[in-house]
Motif scaffolding. Structure first.
Motif, PDB file in Angstrom:
ATOM      1  N   SER A   1       0.860  -1.190   0.000  1.00 46.34           N
ATOM      2  CA  SER A   1       0.000   0.000   0.000  1.00 46.34           C
ATOM      3  C   SER A   1       0.892   1.233   0.000  1.00 46.34           C
ATOM      4  O   SER A   1       2.056   1.172   0.442  1.00 46.34           O
ATOM      5  CB  SER A   1      -0.862   0.010   1.263  1.00 46.34           C
ATOM      6  N   ILE A   2       0.339   2.352  -0.398  1.00 47.40           N
ATOM      7  CA  ILE A   2       1.039   3.620  -0.170  1.00 47.40           C
ATOM      8  C   ILE A   2       1.262   3.786   1.338  1.00 47.40           C
ATOM      9  O   ILE A   2       2.230   4.414   1.766  1.00 47.40           O
ATOM     10  CB  ILE A   2       0.256   4.820  -0.779  1.00 47.40           C
ATOM     11  N   ALA A   3       0.391   3.147   2.143  1.00 44.52           N
ATOM     12  CA  ALA A   3       0.548   3.172   3.601  1.00 44.52           C
ATOM     13  C   ALA A   3       1.777   2.387   4.062  1.00 44.52           C
ATOM     14  O   ALA A   3       2.161   2.465   5.228  1.00 44.52           O
ATOM     15  CB  ALA A   3      -0.707   2.614   4.273  1.00 44.52           C
TER      16      ALA A   3
ATOM     17  N   TYR B   1       0.661   8.133   7.639  1.00 36.11           N
ATOM     18  CA  TYR B   1      -0.244   9.280   7.708  1.00 36.11           C
ATOM     19  C   TYR B   1      -0.950   9.251   9.051  1.00 36.11           C
ATOM     20  O   TYR B   1      -1.000   8.209   9.723  1.00 36.11           O
ATOM     21  CB  TYR B   1      -1.247   9.268   6.537  1.00 36.11           C
TER      22      TYR B   1
ATOM     23  N   TYR C   1      -1.976   0.075  10.764  1.00 33.39           N
ATOM     24  CA  TYR C   1      -2.157  -0.375   9.375  1.00 33.39           C
ATOM     25  C   TYR C   1      -0.892  -0.055   8.575  1.00 33.39           C
ATOM     26  O   TYR C   1      -0.372  -0.904   7.849  1.00 33.39           O
ATOM     27  CB  TYR C   1      -3.388   0.274   8.739  1.00 33.39           C
TER      28      TYR C   1
ATOM     29  N   PRO D   1      -0.818   0.348  -3.904  1.00 38.46           N
ATOM     30  CA  PRO D   1      -1.826   1.302  -4.388  1.00 38.46           C
ATOM     31  C   PRO D   1      -2.119   2.416  -3.385  1.00 38.46           C
ATOM     32  O   PRO D   1      -1.997   2.239  -2.170  1.00 38.46           O
ATOM     33  CB  PRO D   1      -3.088   0.430  -4.544  1.00 38.46           C
ATOM     34  N   GLY D   2      -2.561   3.542  -3.952  1.00 38.35           N
ATOM     35  CA  GLY D   2      -3.200   4.583  -3.151  1.00 38.35           C
ATOM     36  C   GLY D   2      -4.676   4.243  -3.026  1.00 38.35           C
ATOM     37  O   GLY D   2      -5.049   3.069  -2.973  1.00 38.35           O
TER      38      GLY D   2
ATOM     39  N   PHE E   1     -12.826  -1.855   1.116  1.00 36.78           N
ATOM     40  CA  PHE E   1     -11.774  -1.528   2.088  1.00 36.78           C
ATOM     41  C   PHE E   1     -12.235  -0.565   3.189  1.00 36.78           C
ATOM     42  O   PHE E   1     -12.068  -0.841   4.386  1.00 36.78           O
ATOM     43  CB  PHE E   1     -10.569  -0.951   1.333  1.00 36.78           C
TER      44      PHE E   1
ATOM     45  N   ARG F   1     -12.957  -0.903   7.097  1.00 38.48           N
ATOM     46  CA  ARG F   1     -12.203  -0.074   8.058  1.00 38.48           C
ATOM     47  C   ARG F   1     -13.152   0.608   9.044  1.00 38.48           C
ATOM     48  O   ARG F   1     -12.866   0.692  10.234  1.00 38.48           O
ATOM     49  CB  ARG F   1     -11.385   0.990   7.312  1.00 38.48           C
TER      50      ARG F   1
ATOM     51  N   GLN G   1      -4.117  12.167  -5.882  1.00 41.93           N
ATOM     52  CA  GLN G   1      -3.527  11.827  -4.579  1.00 41.93           C
ATOM     53  C   GLN G   1      -1.999  11.820  -4.735  1.00 41.93           C
ATOM     54  O   GLN G   1      -1.398  10.805  -5.092  1.00 41.93           O
ATOM     55  CB  GLN G   1      -4.025  10.451  -4.088  1.00 41.93           C
TER      56      GLN G   1
HETATM   57  C1  8X3 Z   1      -5.098   1.651   1.647  1.00 44.64           C
HETATM   58  C2  8X3 Z   1      -4.756   3.045   1.267  1.00 44.64           C
HETATM   59  O1  8X3 Z   1      -4.279   5.383   2.152  1.00 44.64           O
HETATM   60  O2  8X3 Z   1      -6.179   4.192   3.086  1.00 44.64           O
HETATM   61  O3  8X3 Z   1      -3.965   0.894   1.840  1.00 44.64           O
HETATM   62  O4  8X3 Z   1      -3.956   3.570   3.674  1.00 44.64           O
HETATM   63  S1  8X3 Z   1      -4.789   4.069   2.615  1.00 44.64           S
END
Ligand code: 8X3
Ligand code: NDP
Length: 256
Positions: A142-144, A149, A155, A185-186, A192, A196, A245
């Motif tokens: 992930s971008i995460a 952030y 996560y 991915p962003g 998802f 969450r 993004q």
């Molecule tokens: C999911 C993208 O930016 O919600 O991995 O973490 S984000």
């Protein structure tokens, strides 16, 4: 189009990126081994894919359950045992709060799924690839896993772990002729954010408001690309973002 007749195993194939990847790899000619907890969704996907001419095997699996992971792979019918492509996609975020207000149950679930589940599945599948001196493992980061952030904390930690583990896998599997790729991915609109926010669909919708988010098919398209390169090419990693993004925490939203 080149037809690949091998087997692609996709975890978390019941929705979102995993389901879209199943459809993309079916078009490449792969037989599909689809895993997730929601068996009824896998059965529906199987029916749809078989109508397109695919060969599909589905099994219910919670990747957090190490014994179940071992059992699923060791009890596959002989003709489904030689997995050529493994897409480690099963994963989730739970909650969105400062870590000091976070729910440790959420942390356990994310770590057990995103990190340990990926490890259990890869531990079960990779020896067969090593024995055949070929294979491709695609881990969904992930971008995460590239940038942290606010309120991403645990996560983000799991996805940074996926990034590091992927790099280790690539080093350790290169001598066995195995390719290892990570896709980061962003924002992709799937289930998802509903997961969450624990079923709060209207809150989830706000995540994707005012900009063109990625679609699950966009990520599937990238996976199709990496697995269909000539065998001497390894795409190490792809970071794929919506144009709006520019970084994990920065989205340009149109005013409504
Ligand atoms: C999911 C993208 O930016 O919600 O991995 O973490 S984000
Ligand atoms: P979805 O919620 O639509 O799909 C998640 C998939 O993971 C489902 O098929 C779910 O199946 C499966 N899954 C979750 N927990 C388990 C488990 N314990 N065992 C087996 N399968 C499980 O979301 P996405 O398609 O977006 O997510 C796919 C991957 O992409 C995840 O790893 C996510 O972290 C990553 N990602 C998503 C982004 C986004 O913005 N959407 C951005 C970057 C990365 P079931 O519930 O049936 O078990």
């Amino acid at each position: 189009m080149v037809k690949y007749n091998g087997i692609a195993c996709i975890t978390g194939a019941s929705s979102g990126i995993g389901l879209a990847t199943a459809k993309a790899l079916q078009k490449l000619g792969y037989r599909l081994l689809l895993l997730a907890r929601r068996l009824e969704l896998l059965e529906a996907a199987k029916l749809e894919l078989e109508n397109l001419g695919a060969k599909v095997y589905v099994a219910q699996l919670d990747v957090r359950d190490r014994v179940a992971v071992t059992h699923v792979f060791s009890s596959l019918p002989e003709e489904w045992k030689c997995i050529d492509v493994l897409v480690n996609n099963a994963g989730l975020a739970l909650g969105f709060s400062k870590f000091y207000e976070g729910d440790p149950e959420h942390w356990d679930t994310m770590i057990d799924t995103n990190v340990k589940g990926l490890l259990y599945v890869t531990r079960a599948v990779s020896p067969g690839m090593i024995a055949r001196n070929s294979g491709h493992i695609v881990n969904i980061g992930s971008i995460a896993g590239k940038e942290v952030y606010d309120k991403g904390n645990i996560y983000c930690g799991t996805k940074f772990a996926v990034d590091a583990i992927t790099k280790s896998m690539r080093i350790e599997l290169a001598e066995h002729g195995i390719r290892v790729t990570s896709i980061h991915p962003g924002a992709v609109e799937t289930e998802f954010s509903i997961v969450r926010f624990e079923g709060d669909a209207s809150r989830a919708k706000t995540v994707y408001e005012g900009f063109d988010n990625l679609l699950a098919e966009d990520i599937a398209d990238a996976i199709e690309y990496v697995v269909s390169r000539k065998p001497h090419i390894n795409i190490n990693e792809l970071v794929i973002m919506p144009q709006a993004q520019a970084s994990a925490g920065s989205i340009i939203r149109k005013k409504v």
